[in-house]
Design a protein around this motif. Structure first.
Motif, mmCIF file in Angstrom:
data_model
loop_
_atom_site.group_PDB
_atom_site.id
_atom_site.type_symbol
_atom_site.label_atom_id
_atom_site.label_comp_id
_atom_site.label_asym_id
_atom_site.label_seq_id
_atom_site.Cartn_x
_atom_site.Cartn_y
_atom_site.Cartn_z
ATOM 1 N N TYR A 1 -11.632 -56.057 21.903
ATOM 2 C CA TYR A 1 -10.595 -57.051 22.173
ATOM 3 C C TYR A 1 -11.234 -58.412 22.413
ATOM 4 O O TYR A 1 -11.955 -58.602 23.399
ATOM 5 N N GLN A 2 -11.022 -59.347 21.525
ATOM 6 C CA GLN A 2 -11.468 -60.737 21.636
ATOM 7 C C GLN A 2 -12.895 -60.866 22.168
ATOM 8 O O GLN A 2 -13.135 -61.487 23.208
ATOM 9 N N PRO A 3 -13.857 -60.289 21.467
ATOM 10 C CA PRO A 3 -15.236 -60.323 21.969
ATOM 11 C C PRO A 3 -15.785 -61.742 22.077
ATOM 12 O O PRO A 3 -15.419 -62.627 21.312
ATOM 13 N N ASP A 4 -16.669 -61.938 23.056
ATOM 14 C CA ASP A 4 -17.271 -63.239 23.342
ATOM 15 C C ASP A 4 -18.656 -63.411 22.727
ATOM 16 O O ASP A 4 -19.085 -64.540 22.506
ATOM 17 N N ILE A 5 -19.376 -62.318 22.535
ATOM 18 C CA ILE A 5 -20.797 -62.394 22.201
ATOM 19 C C ILE A 5 -21.067 -61.739 20.850
ATOM 20 O O ILE A 5 -20.886 -60.524 20.694
ATOM 21 N N PRO A 6 -21.497 -62.518 19.852
ATOM 22 C CA PRO A 6 -21.685 -61.965 18.510
ATOM 23 C C PRO A 6 -22.710 -60.835 18.448
ATOM 24 O O PRO A 6 -22.537 -59.873 17.697
ATOM 25 N N GLN A 7 -23.757 -60.915 19.243
ATOM 26 C CA GLN A 7 -24.766 -59.862 19.224
ATOM 27 C C GLN A 7 -24.190 -58.525 19.688
ATOM 28 O O GLN A 7 -24.582 -57.467 19.189
ATOM 29 N N ASN A 8 -23.244 -58.558 20.629
ATOM 30 C CA ASN A 8 -22.598 -57.315 21.061
ATOM 31 C C ASN A 8 -21.763 -56.712 19.938
ATOM 32 O O ASN A 8 -21.708 -55.493 19.779
ATOM 33 N N VAL B 1 -2.846 -55.270 27.866
ATOM 34 C CA VAL B 1 -3.688 -54.251 27.233
ATOM 35 C C VAL B 1 -3.784 -53.028 28.142
ATOM 36 O O VAL B 1 -3.657 -51.893 27.690
ATOM 37 N N HIS B 2 -3.989 -53.275 29.432
ATOM 38 C CA HIS B 2 -4.033 -52.167 30.395
ATOM 39 C C HIS B 2 -2.726 -51.369 30.361
ATOM 40 O O HIS B 2 -2.735 -50.139 30.385
ATOM 41 N N GLU B 3 -1.606 -52.077 30.318
ATOM 42 C CA GLU B 3 -0.300 -51.408 30.320
ATOM 43 C C GLU B 3 -0.071 -50.566 29.072
ATOM 44 O O GLU B 3 0.567 -49.518 29.128
ATOM 45 N N ARG B 4 -0.579 -51.010 27.933
ATOM 46 C CA ARG B 4 -0.371 -50.296 26.668
ATOM 47 C C ARG B 4 -1.330 -49.118 26.488
ATOM 48 O O ARG B 4 -1.055 -48.189 25.739
ATOM 49 N N ALA B 5 -2.448 -49.131 27.196
ATOM 50 C CA ALA B 5 -3.450 -48.076 27.042
ATOM 51 C C ALA B 5 -2.879 -46.715 27.452
ATOM 52 O O ALA B 5 -2.157 -46.606 28.442
ATOM 53 N N ASP B 6 -3.203 -45.704 26.671
ATOM 54 C CA ASP B 6 -2.793 -44.333 27.000
ATOM 55 C C ASP B 6 -3.667 -43.743 28.092
ATOM 56 O O ASP B 6 -3.252 -42.814 28.791
ATOM 57 N N GLY C 1 -4.542 -60.637 16.145
ATOM 58 C CA GLY C 1 -4.195 -60.686 17.560
ATOM 59 C C GLY C 1 -3.794 -59.303 18.031
ATOM 60 O O GLY C 1 -3.810 -58.329 17.267
ATOM 61 N N TRP C 2 -3.421 -59.216 19.297
ATOM 62 C CA TRP C 2 -3.055 -57.939 19.907
ATOM 63 C C TRP C 2 -1.873 -57.294 19.189
ATOM 64 O O TRP C 2 -1.907 -56.108 18.868
ATOM 65 N N SER C 3 -0.818 -58.065 18.900
ATOM 66 C CA SER C 3 0.360 -57.477 18.233
ATOM 67 C C SER C 3 0.012 -57.029 16.816
ATOM 68 O O SER C 3 0.486 -55.984 16.361
ATOM 69 N N GLY C 4 -0.828 -57.778 16.116
ATOM 70 C CA GLY C 4 -1.262 -57.371 14.783
ATOM 71 C C GLY C 4 -2.048 -56.078 14.816
ATOM 72 O O GLY C 4 -1.903 -55.217 13.941
ATOM 73 N N PHE C 5 -2.877 -55.915 15.827
ATOM 74 C CA PHE C 5 -3.632 -54.675 16.004
ATOM 75 C C PHE C 5 -2.685 -53.508 16.269
ATOM 76 O O PHE C 5 -2.798 -52.440 15.652
ATOM 77 N N LEU C 6 -1.723 -53.704 17.178
ATOM 78 C CA LEU C 6 -0.798 -52.627 17.539
ATOM 79 C C LEU C 6 0.028 -52.153 16.341
ATOM 80 O O LEU C 6 0.382 -50.974 16.261
ATOM 81 N N GLU C 7 0.305 -53.042 15.408
ATOM 82 C CA GLU C 7 1.056 -52.655 14.208
ATOM 83 C C GLU C 7 0.291 -51.653 13.354
ATOM 84 O O GLU C 7 0.889 -50.921 12.568
ATOM 85 N N LEU D 1 -4.727 -45.079 22.543
ATOM 86 C CA LEU D 1 -5.620 -46.177 22.916
ATOM 87 C C LEU D 1 -6.298 -45.812 24.233
ATOM 88 O O LEU D 1 -5.625 -45.639 25.258
ATOM 89 N N ILE D 2 -7.617 -45.687 24.175
ATOM 90 C CA ILE D 2 -8.397 -45.301 25.342
ATOM 91 C C ILE D 2 -9.202 -46.520 25.774
ATOM 92 O O ILE D 2 -10.179 -46.897 25.128
ATOM 93 N N LEU D 3 -8.768 -47.167 26.847
ATOM 94 C CA LEU D 3 -9.408 -48.389 27.326
ATOM 95 C C LEU D 3 -10.567 -48.043 28.250
ATOM 96 O O LEU D 3 -10.390 -47.339 29.245
ATOM 97 N N LEU D 4 -11.753 -48.555 27.917
ATOM 98 C CA LEU D 4 -12.889 -48.445 28.823
ATOM 99 C C LEU D 4 -12.854 -49.647 29.745
ATOM 100 O O LEU D 4 -12.810 -50.796 29.283
ATOM 101 N N THR D 5 -12.838 -49.403 31.029
ATOM 102 C CA THR D 5 -12.728 -50.475 32.009
ATOM 103 C C THR D 5 -13.403 -50.055 33.307
ATOM 104 O O THR D 5 -13.366 -48.870 33.677
ATOM 105 N N THR D 6 -14.006 -51.008 33.981
ATOM 106 C CA THR D 6 -14.595 -50.716 35.289
ATOM 107 C C THR D 6 -13.506 -50.342 36.296
ATOM 108 O O THR D 6 -13.807 -49.788 37.346
ATOM 109 N N LYS D 7 -12.236 -50.622 35.954
ATOM 110 C CA LYS D 7 -11.111 -50.280 36.829
ATOM 111 C C LYS D 7 -10.471 -48.946 36.456
ATOM 112 O O LYS D 7 -9.377 -48.624 36.918
#
Length: 148
Positions: A6-13, A109-114, A61-67, A74-80
């Motif tokens: 989701y909207q990555p900041d770092i090209p090397q990652n 994104v958190h709300e949509r994650a399964d 964007g997020w809506s384009g991805f969801l389509e 959707l399995i969100l990896l999060t420290t939370k």
């Protein structure tokens, strides 16, 4: 199985995530906007020749991805995350979703994650590098689903 950033900041990652996805036989999605062009030199340098094995599909964007998600979870990896990746049962068609390096994933994104999962790490650490966390999660998902 797919890996989505989701909207990555770092090209090397992104380059390292492309390599991890290719090594684990996963498809790859990038949800824009990114902080850099997806075809940047930095992405290509780290992805090396693995880009052909997991060429990222860019979504506007997020809506384009969801389509394009279909029935995949959707399995969100999060420290939370409320559970660890070891306590979760992955399926072969899951999409492992990673938030931004700088701020994670927004509430929508958190709300949509399964499922919202975390990787257990030492108490003194804040988080793993995005590409490292993606590789750990893909490896566990593949182990559980009998791939390889």
């Amino acid at each position: 199985m797919r890996l989505a950033l989701y909207q990555p900041d770092i090209p090397q990652n992104v380059g390292a995530a492309i390599r991890a996805a290719a090594c684990f036989g996963a498809g790859m999605d990038v949800i824009e906007p990114c902080g850099f062009p997806l075809d940047s030199r930095e992405v290509r340098r780290v992805a090396m020749d693995y880009g052909a094995g997991a060429a990222p599909v860019a979504h506007s964007g997020w809506s384009g991805f969801l389509e394009n998600v279909g029935g995949a979870r959707l399995i969100l990896l999060t420290t939370k995350g409320d559970r660890t990746i070891w306590e979760f049962s992955f399926r072969p068609d899951d999409i492992i979703l990673m938030g931004r390096e700088s701020v994670g994933a927004p509430e929508e994104v958190h709300e949509r994650a399964d499922a919202r999962l975390r990787i257990p790490i030492a108490p003194v650490a804040r988080s793993l590098n995005l590409a490292t966390a993606a590789a750990v999660a893909l490896a566990e998902a593949r182990r559980q689903t009998g791939w390889g």
